[in-house]
Design a protein around this motif. Structure first.
Motif, PDB file in Angstrom:
ATOM      1  N   SER A 132      -2.342   8.836   1.725  1.00  0.00           N
ATOM      2  CA  SER A 132      -3.628   9.475   1.983  1.00  0.00           C
ATOM      3  C   SER A 132      -3.478  10.997   2.026  1.00  0.00           C
ATOM      4  CB  SER A 132      -4.212   8.996   3.317  1.00  0.00           C
ATOM      5  OG  SER A 132      -3.465   9.524   4.405  1.00  0.00           O
ATOM      6  N   ASP A 149       0.810  -1.217   0.000  1.00  0.00           N
ATOM      7  CA  ASP A 149       0.000   0.000   0.000  1.00  0.00           C
ATOM      8  C   ASP A 149       0.843   1.268   0.000  1.00  0.00           C
ATOM      9  OD1 ASP A 149       1.018   0.158   2.559  1.00  0.00           O
ATOM     10  OD2 ASP A 149      -0.925   0.247   3.580  1.00  0.00           O
ATOM     11  N   GLU A 192      -4.787  12.902   4.157  1.00  0.00           N
ATOM     12  CA  GLU A 192      -4.570  13.296   5.552  1.00  0.00           C
ATOM     13  C   GLU A 192      -3.089  13.251   5.917  1.00  0.00           C
ATOM     14  OE1 GLU A 192      -8.681  11.236   5.547  1.00  0.00           O
ATOM     15  OE2 GLU A 192      -6.758  11.044   4.508  1.00  0.00           O
ATOM     16  N   ARG A 193      -2.371  12.214   5.435  1.00  0.00           N
ATOM     17  CA  ARG A 193      -0.941  12.091   5.721  1.00  0.00           C
ATOM     18  C   ARG A 193      -0.180  13.270   5.121  1.00  0.00           C
ATOM     19  NH1 ARG A 193       1.200   8.373   9.448  1.00  0.00           N
ATOM     20  NH2 ARG A 193      -0.084   6.500   9.444  1.00  0.00           N
ATOM     21  N   ARG A 236       2.710   2.425   2.245  1.00  0.00           N
ATOM     22  CA  ARG A 236       2.763   3.121   3.538  1.00  0.00           C
ATOM     23  C   ARG A 236       3.082   2.164   4.685  1.00  0.00           C
ATOM     24  NH1 ARG A 236       4.472   5.680   6.845  1.00  0.00           N
ATOM     25  NH2 ARG A 236       3.439   6.982   8.358  1.00  0.00           N
ATOM     26  N   LYS A 259      -8.714  17.413   3.109  1.00  0.00           N
ATOM     27  CA  LYS A 259      -9.501  16.952   4.256  1.00  0.00           C
ATOM     28  C   LYS A 259      -9.233  17.751   5.541  1.00  0.00           C
ATOM     29  CE  LYS A 259     -10.017  12.290   2.354  1.00  0.00           C
ATOM     30  NZ  LYS A 259     -11.343  12.585   1.791  1.00  0.00           N
TER      31      LYS A 259
END
Length: 470
Positions: free
Chosen positions: A203, A100, A205-206, A102, A324
């Motif tokens: 993501s 993924d 958010e990251r 991550r 986000k």
């Protein structure tokens, strides 16, 4: 707890951590201080977060200590609460596969601290300290890189970055945060198309969290420029791209830089501890390329950006929504962006100042003024002097706002001396008419604060209702 002692081969270990180590040793296990705390102590910075690595499994750690939270037990991590500290503690491990981009597909416990350090991102973060003696274990020459202020991956940068797409963003953030350079090989890997594809998979958010950390360093422009040049900015904030080479300088001399550099330097000029203003500084002119127009006046080309604040507000909402951010942050930042082009003159009436307060909102005024100073800082990459006309202009407006606020004049409908129930008692029916009359009364009080009495507003309300609605 402040510890910064360092003599090239060891660091000073806090007494609390030595006590923790004794508990590990008493039960037959090893434990080491790892990560950012070791790096910071070598640099001479104060440490706040204490991360441990141990050959004890999470289950064994939970048997040794009374208060342990299984914060990431699938990856071998628990958090020990002891002596007023929160110690994130991870079992020696090696990671296998990062499908993924991550998280490791499989975590395999390792037998030595050296094996554990080999999986870490950068050499400066791959140093451990013995909790008994403070002796440093540095298999990848991280201490040398720290002294040379170089960010370098542990091993092949393409391999490290393909394991975790967040690592390139972290490298860029660390560069600005620590004032380090990124090694050429590491920097080239960050821009590699394969790595960019992996970074694009993290993501929103990251990325947002790292972006906010970049905006919170003393001079965000250093990291933001690498973020742009690497191609990562394009992945997450594509609205920024047209700002590069959007020229602003003309015969009036207002700007030295294109819009992109102006935004970077405006971030530098915003208060470091105010993320709302720094975000607004980054976004405030992002709509300029779309609004750009030119005309010739007296033989000189003049560049205009009419209405750019409205376009910038729209793009700010679009970008921050994608990243986000909370609705509260989006609204507060977008509001500052929309209003940043305010123009105050001494000739403003008190009613005009009251309308300004109402439009901006009392809670946003200090941030708006900070954004104005950041905006001007970004024009020439120079702070605004206290003796400058701009500074004096803002101070005058601040003084007038303070005076009006202290007078406790009506600045919202709730400040009126009359309300909807009072109007209904006068015979005005509930509904749109009542709301319209309240707004008209409020406009009257903005112009004439002395009208804000129940008696005067009752008479005025009855007159308005009789003449306009009966």
């Amino acid at each position: 707890m402040r510890m910064s002692f360092y003599d090239k081969s060891r660091i000073a270990i806090p007494n609390e951590l030595k006590k923790v180590n004794e508990l590990f040793k008493r039960n037959g296990f090893e434990a080491y201080l790892v990560g950012g705390a070791v790096r910071d102590m070598i640099i001479g910075k104060e440490s706040h977060d204490w991360d441990l690595a141990t050959n004890a499994t999470p289950q064994q750690v939970m048997k040794i200590f009374h208060r342990v939270i299984p914060t990431g037990i699938a990856h071998g991590t628990v958090t020990i609460h002891i002596f007023g500290l929160e110690l994130e503690t991870t079992t020696f491990r090696t990671d296998i596969g990062y499908t993924d981009g991550r998280h490791p597909d499989k975590v395999v416990y390792a037998s030595t601290i050296e094996e554990d350090l080999s999986r870490r991102d950068f050499t400066m973060n791959a140093i451990a300290a013995d909790l008994s003696t403070g002796r440093l274990i540095d298999p990848f020459n991280g201490i040398k890189d720290i002294h040379n202020k170089i960010i370098r991956t542990v091993g092949n940068p393409l391999e490290r970055f393909n394991e975790d797409g967040l690592r390139p963003v972290r490298a860029i953030r660390f560069a600005g945060q620590l004032g380090f350079s990124i090694s050429l090989e590491t920097l080239e890997a960050i821009s590699n198309p394969i790595v960019l594809k992996k970074t694009a998979s993290i993501s929103m958010e990251r990325f947002r969290d790292e972006f906010c950390k970049m905006l919170s360093i003393p001079f965000p422009s250093s990291s933001l420029r690498i973020l742009e040049n690497s191609g990562i900015m394009k992945l997450f904030i594509p609205e920024f791209l047209p700002c590069r080479n959007c020229i602003q300088s003309d015969a009036r001399g207002f700007h030295d830089f294109d819009v992109a550099d102006h935004l970077f330097f405006a971030c530098d000029g915003a208060p470091q501890d105010n993320l709302i203003v720094r975000l607004a500084a980054f976004y405030h002119d992002i709509g300029k390329p779309e609004s750009c127009s030119r005309e010739i006046i007296d033989g000189n080309e003049i560049i205009h950006f009419h209405g750019h604040e409205s376009i910038s507000e729209k793009k700010t909402r679009q970008s921050m929504t994608r990243l986000k951010f909370s609705n509260d942050y989006i609204d507060r930042v977008s509001h500052l962006v929309k209003e940043h082009m305010f123009f105050y003159e001494s000739s403003w009436s008190d009613a005009a100042v009251r309308r300004f307060i109402i439009r901006i909102g009392s809670d946003n005024i200090e941030n708006l003024f900070a954004l104005r100073l950041a905006d001007i800082h970004g024009m020439h990459n120079m702070p605004v002097m206290c003796s400058s006309p701009t500074w004096k202009n803002l101070e005058e407006l601040k003084s007038r706002i303070k005076k009006i606020t202290e007078e406790k004049t009506a600045l919202s409908l709730k400040d009126l001396s009359i309300n909807g129930n009072d109007l209904m008692n006068l015979g005005i029916p509930r509904g749109k008419v009542l709301g319209s009359i309240l707004k008209e009364l409020f406009e009257t009080v903005i112009d004439s604060p002395a009208m804000n009495t129940k008696e005067k507003l009752s008479v005025l309300a009855k007159n308005i209702y009789t003449k306009k609605y009966c």
